[in-house]
Enzyme design. Structure first.
Site, PDB file in Angstrom:
ATOM      1  N   GLY A  46      34.818  53.130  14.539  1.00  0.00           N
ATOM      2  CA  GLY A  46      35.336  53.333  15.895  1.00  0.00           C
ATOM      3  C   GLY A  46      34.626  52.490  16.930  1.00  0.00           C
ATOM      4  O   GLY A  46      35.254  51.908  17.827  1.00  0.00           O
ATOM      5  N   CYS A  47      33.313  52.404  16.822  1.00  0.00           N
ATOM      6  CA  CYS A  47      32.531  51.626  17.788  1.00  0.00           C
ATOM      7  C   CYS A  47      32.824  50.135  17.649  1.00  0.00           C
ATOM      8  O   CYS A  47      32.827  49.402  18.645  1.00  0.00           O
ATOM      9  CB  CYS A  47      31.045  51.910  17.605  1.00  0.00           C
ATOM     10  SG  CYS A  47      30.627  53.636  17.981  1.00  0.00           S
ATOM     11  N   THR A  48      33.080  49.686  16.429  1.00  0.00           N
ATOM     12  CA  THR A  48      33.418  48.281  16.207  1.00  0.00           C
ATOM     13  C   THR A  48      34.766  47.946  16.832  1.00  0.00           C
ATOM     14  O   THR A  48      34.903  46.947  17.542  1.00  0.00           O
ATOM     15  CB  THR A  48      33.418  47.959  14.697  1.00  0.00           C
ATOM     16  OG1 THR A  48      32.100  48.217  14.178  1.00  0.00           O
ATOM     17  CG2 THR A  48      33.804  46.522  14.435  1.00  0.00           C
TER      18      THR A  48
END
Length: 156
Positions: A46-48
């Protein structure tokens, strides 16, 4: 968790980025508004996706004079690997003791797969040049975060 809202003064901070450079909110605000976005952990799916969306939106954000600062509790070395692997074009700041996340009110209890723990809640704050929060982004999916931010900026 007492999350900051529109009209609140953003806490000023100075942190190290992925290149071990000192970045301060006060200095960045002299250039224009700043998007301070909090994310839980570098190199996670998700952060990527969220970071890559902001990376790919660099040109329209630049046209609006908006600086992006991503904050997580990751150490500088981990941020450097994440930034390098994803060719990120903005500063990722290391908030290892989560003092800044606490100050913005985004550090608190989370639940995942039946476990309860403390961590960063994924929120973003648009800080105006006067240092006040002009918008809080709290309703978005990681894949469309950049679109939500741009839509708000272009309609303001």
């Amino acid at each position: 968790m007492n999350t900051l809202t529109v009209g609140d003064k953003a806490p000023l901070f100075t942190l190290q980025n992925q290149f071990d450079e000192t970045i301060s909110l006060e200095t960045e605000l002299k250039k224009g508004p700043v998007l301070v976005y909090f994310y839980p952990k570098a190199s996670t799916p998700g952060c990527t996706v969220q970071a890559c969306g902001l990376r790919d939106s660099k040109e329209p954000l630049n046209e609006l004079s908006v600086t992006v600062l991503g904050l997580s509790p990751d150490p500088v070395a981990k941020l450097a690997k994440f930034s390098d692997k994803q060719s990120l074009n903005f500063s990722l700041l290391s908030d290892e003791d989560h003092a800044i996340a606490d100050a913005f009110g985004v550090w608190g209890e989370k639940k995942f797969m039946g476990k309860i723990y403390d961590g960063i809640h994924r929120l973003s704050f648009l800080v105006g040049q006067d240092g006040n929060i002009t918008h809080v982004f709290n309703k978005f999916k990681t894949k469309d975060h950049h679109e939500v931010v741009l839509a708000h900026l272009q309609n303001s």
